[in-house]
Design an enzyme around this catalytic site. Sequence first.
Site, PDB file in Angstrom:
ATOM      1  N   LYS A  13       0.831  -1.209   0.000  1.00 46.40           N
ATOM      2  CA  LYS A  13       0.000   0.000   0.000  1.00 46.40           C
ATOM      3  C   LYS A  13       0.867   1.260   0.000  1.00 46.40           C
ATOM      4  O   LYS A  13       0.634   2.175  -0.771  1.00 46.40           O
ATOM      5  CB  LYS A  13      -0.919   0.047   1.236  1.00 46.40           C
ATOM      6  CG  LYS A  13      -1.928  -1.071   1.337  1.00 46.40           C
ATOM      7  CD  LYS A  13      -2.935  -0.812   2.455  1.00 46.40           C
ATOM      8  CE  LYS A  13      -2.321  -0.765   3.830  1.00 46.40           C
ATOM      9  NZ  LYS A  13      -1.774  -2.044   4.314  1.00 46.40           N
ATOM     10  N   ARG A  88      -9.405   1.414   9.095  1.00 46.70           N
ATOM     11  CA  ARG A  88      -9.048   0.023   9.373  1.00 46.70           C
ATOM     12  C   ARG A  88     -10.142  -0.684  10.144  1.00 46.70           C
ATOM     13  O   ARG A  88     -10.012  -1.868  10.440  1.00 46.70           O
ATOM     14  CB  ARG A  88      -7.773  -0.006  10.192  1.00 46.70           C
ATOM     15  CG  ARG A  88      -6.497  -0.340   9.384  1.00 46.70           C
ATOM     16  CD  ARG A  88      -5.343  -0.287  10.347  1.00 46.70           C
ATOM     17  NE  ARG A  88      -4.175  -1.017   9.973  1.00 46.70           N
ATOM     18  CZ  ARG A  88      -3.093  -0.470   9.420  1.00 46.70           C
ATOM     19  NH1 ARG A  88      -3.081   0.791   9.072  1.00 46.70           N
ATOM     20  NH2 ARG A  88      -2.031  -1.206   9.202  1.00 46.70           N
ATOM     21  N   ARG A 127      11.535  -6.541   4.537  1.00 45.37           N
ATOM     22  CA  ARG A 127      11.391  -5.098   4.338  1.00 45.37           C
ATOM     23  C   ARG A 127      12.436  -4.323   5.153  1.00 45.37           C
ATOM     24  O   ARG A 127      12.734  -4.665   6.289  1.00 45.37           O
ATOM     25  CB  ARG A 127       9.980  -4.694   4.778  1.00 45.37           C
ATOM     26  CG  ARG A 127       9.657  -3.257   4.585  1.00 45.37           C
ATOM     27  CD  ARG A 127       8.203  -3.036   4.474  1.00 45.37           C
ATOM     28  NE  ARG A 127       7.509  -3.072   5.758  1.00 45.37           N
ATOM     29  CZ  ARG A 127       6.247  -2.694   5.903  1.00 45.37           C
ATOM     30  NH1 ARG A 127       5.548  -2.298   4.862  1.00 45.37           N
ATOM     31  NH2 ARG A 127       5.664  -2.752   7.075  1.00 45.37           N
ATOM     32  N   ARG A 160      11.553  -2.513  10.692  1.00 48.28           N
ATOM     33  CA  ARG A 160      10.496  -2.022  11.573  1.00 48.28           C
ATOM     34  C   ARG A 160      10.261  -3.032  12.692  1.00 48.28           C
ATOM     35  O   ARG A 160      10.244  -4.234  12.447  1.00 48.28           O
ATOM     36  CB  ARG A 160       9.198  -1.836  10.770  1.00 48.28           C
ATOM     37  CG  ARG A 160       8.997  -0.410  10.334  1.00 48.28           C
ATOM     38  CD  ARG A 160       7.849  -0.277   9.394  1.00 48.28           C
ATOM     39  NE  ARG A 160       6.587  -0.763   9.933  1.00 48.28           N
ATOM     40  CZ  ARG A 160       5.419  -0.632   9.317  1.00 48.28           C
ATOM     41  NH1 ARG A 160       5.370  -0.024   8.146  1.00 48.28           N
ATOM     42  NH2 ARG A 160       4.324  -1.102   9.839  1.00 48.28           N
ATOM     43  N   ARG A 171      -0.548  -9.179  12.953  1.00 48.00           N
ATOM     44  CA  ARG A 171      -1.129  -8.076  12.164  1.00 48.00           C
ATOM     45  C   ARG A 171      -2.083  -8.631  11.107  1.00 48.00           C
ATOM     46  O   ARG A 171      -3.114  -8.038  10.816  1.00 48.00           O
ATOM     47  CB  ARG A 171      -0.015  -7.246  11.515  1.00 48.00           C
ATOM     48  CG  ARG A 171       0.705  -6.375  12.541  1.00 48.00           C
ATOM     49  CD  ARG A 171       2.041  -5.889  12.044  1.00 48.00           C
ATOM     50  NE  ARG A 171       1.941  -4.948  10.950  1.00 48.00           N
ATOM     51  CZ  ARG A 171       2.948  -4.668  10.126  1.00 48.00           C
ATOM     52  NH1 ARG A 171       4.121  -5.271  10.277  1.00 48.00           N
ATOM     53  NH2 ARG A 171       2.789  -3.795   9.162  1.00 48.00           N
TER      54      ARG A 171
HETATM   55  P1  AMP Z   1       0.992   0.564   8.847  1.00 46.63           P
HETATM   56  O1  AMP Z   1       2.240   1.324   8.627  1.00 46.63           O
HETATM   57  O2  AMP Z   1      -0.183   1.083   8.074  1.00 46.63           O
HETATM   58  O3  AMP Z   1       1.184  -0.927   8.686  1.00 46.63           O
HETATM   59  O4  AMP Z   1       0.592   0.778  10.392  1.00 46.63           O
HETATM   60  C1  AMP Z   1       1.454   0.375  11.425  1.00 46.63           C
HETATM   61  C2  AMP Z   1       0.683   0.288  12.734  1.00 46.63           C
HETATM   62  O5  AMP Z   1       0.135   1.564  13.063  1.00 46.63           O
HETATM   63  C3  AMP Z   1      -0.506  -0.657  12.729  1.00 46.63           C
HETATM   64  O6  AMP Z   1      -0.133  -2.013  12.971  1.00 46.63           O
HETATM   65  C4  AMP Z   1      -1.326  -0.069  13.883  1.00 46.63           C
HETATM   66  O7  AMP Z   1      -0.776  -0.414  15.132  1.00 46.63           O
HETATM   67  C5  AMP Z   1      -1.130   1.423  13.682  1.00 46.63           C
HETATM   68  N1  AMP Z   1      -2.160   2.001  12.778  1.00 46.63           N
HETATM   69  C6  AMP Z   1      -1.960   2.570  11.561  1.00 46.63           C
HETATM   70  N2  AMP Z   1      -3.118   2.975  11.014  1.00 46.63           N
HETATM   71  C7  AMP Z   1      -4.081   2.648  11.909  1.00 46.63           C
HETATM   72  C8  AMP Z   1      -5.508   2.777  11.937  1.00 46.63           C
HETATM   73  N3  AMP Z   1      -6.170   3.330  10.898  1.00 46.63           N
HETATM   74  N4  AMP Z   1      -6.171   2.313  13.013  1.00 46.63           N
HETATM   75  C9  AMP Z   1      -5.530   1.775  14.065  1.00 46.63           C
HETATM   76  N5  AMP Z   1      -4.202   1.593  14.103  1.00 46.63           N
HETATM   77  C10 AMP Z   1      -3.468   2.029  13.047  1.00 46.63           C
END
Ligand code: AMP
Length: 219
Positions: A13, A88, A127, A160, A171
């Site tokens: 994404k 989400r 990654r 990360r 996740r």
């Molecule tokens: P991402 O980089 O999009 O994979 O997000 C990393 C982490 O940030 C996720 O595993 C969540 O812990 C948190 N996070 C990001 N976006 C959201 C969201 N819309 N709702 C809740 N937690 C989020």
Amino acid sequence: MRLVILGPPGVGKGTQAKKISELYNIPHISTGDILRQAVANKTPMGLKADGFMKKGELVPDEVVIKLVEERLQQSDCKRGFLLDGFPRTIHQADELNETLEKIGIPLLKVIQLDADDEEIVMRLTGRRYSPSSGKVYHIAFNPPKVPGKCDVDGSDLIIREDDSEGTVRNRLKVYKEKTKPLINYYTEKNLLVNINAESSIDDITRDIIQVLQGIIAIK
Ligand code: AMP
């Protein structure tokens, strides 16, 4: 161009969102990036989010909803935006609808990227990421020119904390329980387009552009 990019963690994404937002000159709003920055800066929001993120759990709805609402009010979003990693949950999606209705700019499309679980685990555990430039690499599929160093600013690449295999599997579980219902939600609103994300980065971008050009042509 008011878009959401939806899909499991690690499906690409962020990579696609960056390319599409540059191409259409719209802001790329990644809640994950904003939260990671807040954690690094130890802001009150970052301190709240940190524990959830480390475990691969979702940060509470009220924290992310407030963050996105504030971001969408900024003037650069008037021409459009690309939301990556938000919504989400169904609750987040309902709140997003309400906010956009209030501003008078409903969503145009939700682009769903899809890939097999094992493909995702392989992508995420390989990654690498530069916190200073924000650029993301993969050790096999999208390696930096110098191993371990960012092409943009030469900074050290890091893994990360939530890309370890155990956390990645959690996740994915959270995605299936909380986020996957959004596929039906946006299908019913006639907003969803599905794109297979198991091909190369450039092929996926080409598929997304094709969909978006189709929409512009219809409008
Ligand atoms: P991402 O980089 O999009 O994979 O997000 C990393 C982490 O940030 C996720 O595993 C969540 O812990 C948190 N996070 C990001 N976006 C959201 C969201 N819309 N709702 C809740 N937690 C989020």
